[in-house]
Scaffold this motif. Structure first.
Motif, PDB file in Angstrom:
ATOM      1  N   TYR A   1     -10.929  -4.514  -6.096  1.00 53.11           N
ATOM      2  CA  TYR A   1     -10.696  -5.028  -4.730  1.00 53.11           C
ATOM      3  C   TYR A   1     -12.014  -5.143  -3.953  1.00 53.11           C
ATOM      4  O   TYR A   1     -12.292  -6.179  -3.330  1.00 53.11           O
ATOM      5  CB  TYR A   1      -9.715  -4.087  -4.022  1.00 53.11           C
ATOM      6  CG  TYR A   1      -9.483  -4.406  -2.559  1.00 53.11           C
ATOM      7  CD1 TYR A   1      -8.513  -5.318  -2.169  1.00 53.11           C
ATOM      8  CD2 TYR A   1     -10.253  -3.790  -1.570  1.00 53.11           C
ATOM      9  CE1 TYR A   1      -8.307  -5.609  -0.828  1.00 53.11           C
ATOM     10  CE2 TYR A   1     -10.061  -4.075  -0.233  1.00 53.11           C
ATOM     11  CZ  TYR A   1      -9.081  -4.985   0.138  1.00 53.11           C
ATOM     12  OH  TYR A   1      -8.888  -5.271   1.466  1.00 53.11           O
TER      13      TYR A   1
ATOM     14  N   TYR B   1      -8.192 -10.509  11.062  1.00 57.01           N
ATOM     15  CA  TYR B   1      -8.514 -11.661  10.230  1.00 57.01           C
ATOM     16  C   TYR B   1      -9.199 -12.752  11.053  1.00 57.01           C
ATOM     17  O   TYR B   1      -9.119 -13.931  10.743  1.00 57.01           O
ATOM     18  CB  TYR B   1      -7.252 -12.207   9.552  1.00 57.01           C
ATOM     19  CG  TYR B   1      -6.652 -11.266   8.539  1.00 57.01           C
ATOM     20  CD1 TYR B   1      -7.411 -10.777   7.480  1.00 57.01           C
ATOM     21  CD2 TYR B   1      -5.318 -10.852   8.642  1.00 57.01           C
ATOM     22  CE1 TYR B   1      -6.864  -9.903   6.546  1.00 57.01           C
ATOM     23  CE2 TYR B   1      -4.756  -9.997   7.709  1.00 57.01           C
ATOM     24  CZ  TYR B   1      -5.537  -9.522   6.663  1.00 57.01           C
ATOM     25  OH  TYR B   1      -4.993  -8.667   5.734  1.00 57.01           O
TER      26      TYR B   1
ATOM     27  N   ARG C   1      -3.108 -15.144  -0.929  1.00 59.60           N
ATOM     28  CA  ARG C   1      -4.190 -14.826  -1.882  1.00 59.60           C
ATOM     29  C   ARG C   1      -3.670 -14.690  -3.310  1.00 59.60           C
ATOM     30  O   ARG C   1      -4.147 -13.851  -4.072  1.00 59.60           O
ATOM     31  CB  ARG C   1      -4.901 -13.533  -1.434  1.00 59.60           C
ATOM     32  CG  ARG C   1      -5.359 -13.542   0.022  1.00 59.60           C
ATOM     33  CD  ARG C   1      -6.735 -12.971   0.222  1.00 59.60           C
ATOM     34  NE  ARG C   1      -6.915 -11.583  -0.072  1.00 59.60           N
ATOM     35  CZ  ARG C   1      -6.925 -10.568   0.827  1.00 59.60           C
ATOM     36  NH1 ARG C   1      -6.719 -10.823   2.118  1.00 59.60           N
ATOM     37  NH2 ARG C   1      -7.157  -9.339   0.447  1.00 59.60           N
TER      38      ARG C   1
ATOM     39  N   HIS D   1     -12.602  -4.913  10.652  1.00 58.24           N
ATOM     40  CA  HIS D   1     -11.896  -4.950   9.361  1.00 58.24           C
ATOM     41  C   HIS D   1     -12.849  -5.300   8.223  1.00 58.24           C
ATOM     42  O   HIS D   1     -12.616  -4.972   7.069  1.00 58.24           O
ATOM     43  CB  HIS D   1     -10.764  -5.984   9.463  1.00 58.24           C
ATOM     44  CG  HIS D   1      -9.748  -5.922   8.363  1.00 58.24           C
ATOM     45  ND1 HIS D   1      -8.844  -6.931   8.141  1.00 58.24           N
ATOM     46  CD2 HIS D   1      -9.483  -4.983   7.422  1.00 58.24           C
ATOM     47  CE1 HIS D   1      -8.077  -6.623   7.111  1.00 58.24           C
ATOM     48  NE2 HIS D   1      -8.433  -5.445   6.651  1.00 58.24           N
TER      49      HIS D   1
HETATM   50  O1  IZC Z   1      -6.375  -8.301   3.595  1.00 57.68           O
HETATM   51  O2  IZC Z   1      -7.077  -6.981   2.000  1.00 57.68           O
HETATM   52  N1  IZC Z   1      -7.294  -2.829   2.820  1.00 57.68           N
HETATM   53  N2  IZC Z   1      -7.496  -4.189   4.487  1.00 57.68           N
HETATM   54  C1  IZC Z   1      -7.965  -2.954   4.039  1.00 57.68           C
HETATM   55  C2  IZC Z   1      -6.653  -4.732   3.682  1.00 57.68           C
HETATM   56  C3  IZC Z   1      -6.524  -3.865   2.600  1.00 57.68           C
HETATM   57  C4  IZC Z   1      -5.978  -6.016   3.892  1.00 57.68           C
HETATM   58  C5  IZC Z   1      -6.521  -7.151   3.104  1.00 57.68           C
END
Ligand code: IZC
Ligand code: ZN
Length: 423
Positions: A99, A149, A86, A182
């Motif tokens: 973020y 993921y 990324r 996630h």
């Molecule tokens: O891939 O952004 N905070 N999960 C929760 C993440 C960071 C990993 C990512």
């Protein structure tokens, strides 16, 4: 007759008392000056001073009197298996795009999900192997690896199977965590509960195939609420898994308190943990896994209140949070420096946080993170004169040699021949 006898200027011996170290105890660390560790059949057979070791016979003696010897490091929170990368998000970060904003716009985790779905299992394995090799050369011998993921059955299982295969083939011991919760994938947008049910429906297969020991969830604004996380983790617990949580990483929602209430093995991040959350950590067995590399990389000034946690009697561990978005680094030594500068932890607390407490945070306290006669010999020899030196001299790799189960796996004179500092 020993197989190997290692003589070192200092030997770091974190206390192994059958549980994680908490509060004031975290500041206790045994150091043997002019120490020695003996290995036989992959197991530690002797720990003491060089003087006491003088009468021992060994097939091979490593004379490293100017160096430091410690247990292999334990990294208890990583997102090891993923497709793509990324680096394109770095420019967004520089422009000040948060973020969670990148995530809400379909980037961030979603961009890694897309890449991971598109990457073949063999290629994910090769990529995982590449990162694991780097972790090993940086002194890690046991670590956790999360899925998360895939966000669908096929890809979540693909990630977990890759982690299982890596555990079987690579010297590092991997502990797997299912992080299906996630993010909310596009096809479940606005239906988080239905998505969580879908992820829960995978648990029996994951359990049957031995694909994960822990279940984790990202409890965060725009992802899963505290209440959703609580219900989800309680069901995972009932299904026989240890539970973990990404809590209060960006917004202070109260995940820390909930984690303590439900008996999570660890609560991770905790940057925004409330006073009550900190107090509860001090009274519960939930280990606070702190990830200052992420706070640093997200460009924040406010770090997790580690000092308050230790004062409250909590058990703290440290980790890289290695992942392609918020913490792209395998370097746990750098995290030790951040812990000193940003979390104001002492060298003793830092060492305990990347060894014994990190091991307890992933259910490996009985086998990893300490030196004890009869334990497997997971050891690191460092090119530094003493244990305080690693947090101090930052950004580089201080590893000279690594042994896993008594076998020399790093520093056979190949990878490290160019930068050994002292004899
Ligand atoms: O891939 O952004 N905070 N999960 C929760 C993440 C960071 C990993 C990512
Ligand atoms: Zn994470």
């Amino acid at each position: 007759m020993l197989d190997t006898l290692i003589l070192a200027g200092q030997v770091v011996v974190p206390k192994s008392s059958g549980e994680a170290l908490r509060g004031k105890e975290m500041n206790e660390l045994s150091i043997i000056d002019n120490g020695a560790v003996g290995i036989k059949d992959g197991v530690i057979e002797f720990i003491g001073t060089a003087e006491e070791a003088a009468q021992l016979q060994a097939k091979e003696t490593i004379e490293a009197e100017g160096k430091l010897l410690s247990p292999g490091l334990v990294d208890p929170h990583t997102h090891l298996v993923f497709g793509g990368s990324r680096e394109h998000e770095l420019a967004l970060k520089q422009q000040g795009v948060p973020y969670l904003e990148i995530l809400a716009q379909g980037g961030g985790i979603h961009s890694t999900v897309k890449a991971t779905r598109e990457t073949a299992e063999d290629d994910l394995y090769e990529k995982g192997m590449f990162h694991l090799n780097r972790c090993l050369t940086y002194g890690v011998t046991t670590m956790e690896a999360k899925s998360g993921y895939g966000l669908d059955k096929e890809t979540e299982l693909k990630q977990l199977r890759v982690a299982k295969q890596l555990n079987e083939t690579h010297p590092i011991d991997l502990v797997s965590t299912f992080l299906g919760a996630h993010a909310i994938p596009e096809n479940y947008k606005g239906r988080p509960d239905a998505f969580l049910e879908e992820m829960l429906s995978l648990l029996s297969l994951i359990s049957k195939e031995g694909l994960a020991e822990f279940v984790d969830i990202f409890c965060e604004t725009g992802v899963f609420t505290v209440e959703q996380s609580k219900v989800f983790l309680q069901k995972a617990k009932t299904a026989g898994f240890g539970v973990k949580i990404h809590a209060d990483e960006i917004d202070p929602l109260g995940g820390t308190e909930m984690a303590c209430e439900i008996g999570a093995v660890s609560a991770d991040h905790l940057v925004g943990a409330s006073k009550e959350g900190v107090r509860m950590l001090g009274e519960s067995d939930t280990i606070a896994v702190l990830l200052p590399g992420t706070t640093f990389y997200l460009g924040k000034d406010h770090f997790a209140p580690a000092r308050d946690m230790i004062s409250s009697g909590a058990a703290v561990a440290l980790s890289t949070d290695f992942n392609p978005g918020s913490s792209p680094t395998e370097n746990l030594q750098f995290i030790m420096t951040l812990a000193a500068l940003k979390l104001k932890m002492t060298p003793e607390e830092i060492w305990n946080s990347v060894t014994v407490n990190a091991a307890y945070a992933i259910g490996r306290g009985d086998v990893a993170g300490s030196l004890e006669i009869g334990r497997r010999a997971d050891l690191v020899l460092w090119d530094v004169p003493n244990y305080k030196y690693i947090p101090y001299h930052y950004g580089v790799n201080h590893v000279n040699k690594v042994w896993k189960n008594g076998k020399l796996v790093v520093g056979k004179g190949d990878i490290h021949a160019n930068y050994t500092l002292s004899s």
